[in-house]
Design an enzyme around this catalytic site. Sequence first.
Site, PDB file in Angstrom:
ATOM      1  N   HIS A 224       0.817  -1.218   0.000  1.00  0.00           N
ATOM      2  CA  HIS A 224       0.000   0.000   0.000  1.00  0.00           C
ATOM      3  C   HIS A 224       0.849   1.265   0.000  1.00  0.00           C
ATOM      4  O   HIS A 224       0.357   2.343   0.316  1.00  0.00           O
ATOM      5  CB  HIS A 224      -0.965   0.006   1.188  1.00  0.00           C
ATOM      6  N   ARG A 281      -1.008  18.643   2.517  1.00  0.00           N
ATOM      7  CA  ARG A 281       0.429  18.908   2.491  1.00  0.00           C
ATOM      8  C   ARG A 281       0.932  18.668   1.081  1.00  0.00           C
ATOM      9  O   ARG A 281       0.182  18.281   0.188  1.00  0.00           O
ATOM     10  CB  ARG A 281       1.145  17.961   3.455  1.00  0.00           C
TER      11      ARG A 281
END
Length: 642
Positions: A224, A281
């Site tokens: 992942h 971000r």
Amino acid sequence: MITTLLVANRGEIARRVFRTCRDLGIATVAVYSDPDADSPHVHEADTAVRLPGAAPADTYLRADLIVRAALEAGADAVHPGYGFLSENAEFARAVEAAGLTWIGPPPAAIAAMGSKTEAKRLMAAAGVPVLSVGGEPTEADLPLLVKAAAGGGGRGMRVVRELVDLPTALAAARAEAEKAFGSDEVFCEPYLPTGRHVEVQLMADQHGTVWALGERDCSLQRRHQKVIEEAPAPGIGDDLRAELYSAAVAAARAIGYTGAGTAEFLLGPDGRFFFLEMNTRLQVEHPVTECVTGLDLVALQLRVAEGDRLPAERPGLRGHAIEARLYAEDPARGWQPQTGTLHRLELVGPQVEFTISAQDTGLRLDSGVRSGSTVGIHYDAMLAKVIAWAPTRAAAARRLADALTRARIHGLVTNRDLLVAALRHPAFLDARLHTGFLTEHAAELSADAGKHAPIAALAAALADAAGRPGALPSGWRNLPSQPQVKRYRDTDGTEYEVRYRVTRDGLRADGHPGTELLAASPGRVTLRTAGLTRTFEVATYSDAVYVDSPAGPVALTVVERFPDPAAQTDPGALLAPMPGTVVRTAVAVGDTVTAGQPLLWLEAMKMEHQVCAPTDGLLTELRVAPGQQVELGALLAVVQPD
């Protein structure tokens, strides 16, 4: 106006932000933990502040220490980078409360997206499609993906295919999430094994302008965690692209977003897409967007934080960019992270470190380490990002594969060969992408491993002989004699015996008929085989030998002719594959175990790693306990085979 900027992070992203600051005339401040004292980002900053300790919880996750460091160093702004505290609303509030400029979205926007569960609720209310499990998971919801609510990067994530495995997965995900993000909140969502991970880069100012700066495909992942990313996403039609942009902009407007951010979506095989999360971000993969837009996203972050307006129209896209993440890990051994000295890391060609757009050079290298750096256990295993830009996707893939093949990477096992194989795989070139790509094609992606090792071993032996005193290569005789013999082992454990003679008639090498030695020195060997001339660059570090050539890189270890008996281990001995901390054990002495059964878990490089039984048998020794730190090669347990 910002004059001095502290980066509340480390490694590659700190260096990346510093690079833009140098262009803009902004002074820089680094923070560093004890293991990072000699890190490149520390040396490149104008000022550096020590955060005593090694663990992230004691250093880079200490908001109070970082704010104090900024004030003491005279900084007037803080950039969080990515990871660590970058999506922590309380940290953003602490920065602003100290009178410093926060380079990021408002704390309220971070808080709104900080919990993925709350983010999904908000996005659903804004009309953005989401993936969710209604209530307690059932068989109908399988397979499931357990995810950390407060972070990303593959940490705190587990796939569950049977409900009976859910409690164990939840416990492991909570423990990993707590260590990585300071929160053990996790949740479940449906797992689409053949979905595509597509995300939209956002940039918004304080005056209501929101740009959707193109999309990226980040489907090639392991555990992942993204491995290869590209922009734009291939195979996305104009209508679907417009829908994605609209949903991403709606997500940003719903929470009053400003600055750089990313809306992540899962694209199903049927063409439907679902909101996954919003990263408040800068993303690790932002260079591919910079390459196709020509923009410096960090510079835009700083401009927005200073109150500047973005133009009403976003810039267009040009060409295609692909990024490969180079990790210090061994894909052939369960992606085990590697630690030690990185003797050499460089691309062949012009200087391309942190080249913003790469449209001039075609290549870009973003790295937190340099040749000679030590890679430890405390942080992520990523060594560098190698990015290629070209007018077309096929050309970018070819350029990136070639750059990786020719790169000099000495000292650690990496995923370089896997990256090259993936970039050259027909399914990748045809854009048949999904998050299970690396698993589906695992056998094909490792098929060429060791193909060039025999000729590389011969080159290594001849370079070694050329480095010895005397005018003639080792093994030269005026009369026929016994051949010289050397043995090498590659990273897969395969041994190669090199037998050769150097006579007045030239090279005689067993297994390499017709091979001519044209030149040999300690660092370079030129051979001609079947009319083909190739030069091999050979670098030796103790018993490790690295052979680089256009045919491909090969890493070898010298096999001693007379090995030390004390260094031998029992067949059932389990040695620590890396330095780390024992998190938990699942067996006791006297237990009967089966091959592949997890015996214990080590934590290193912010991830947990299973140590499994090598064979069926009886556990006769267990030398470690939870909380114990172990060194590379330490004896963990012994399984007596049946």
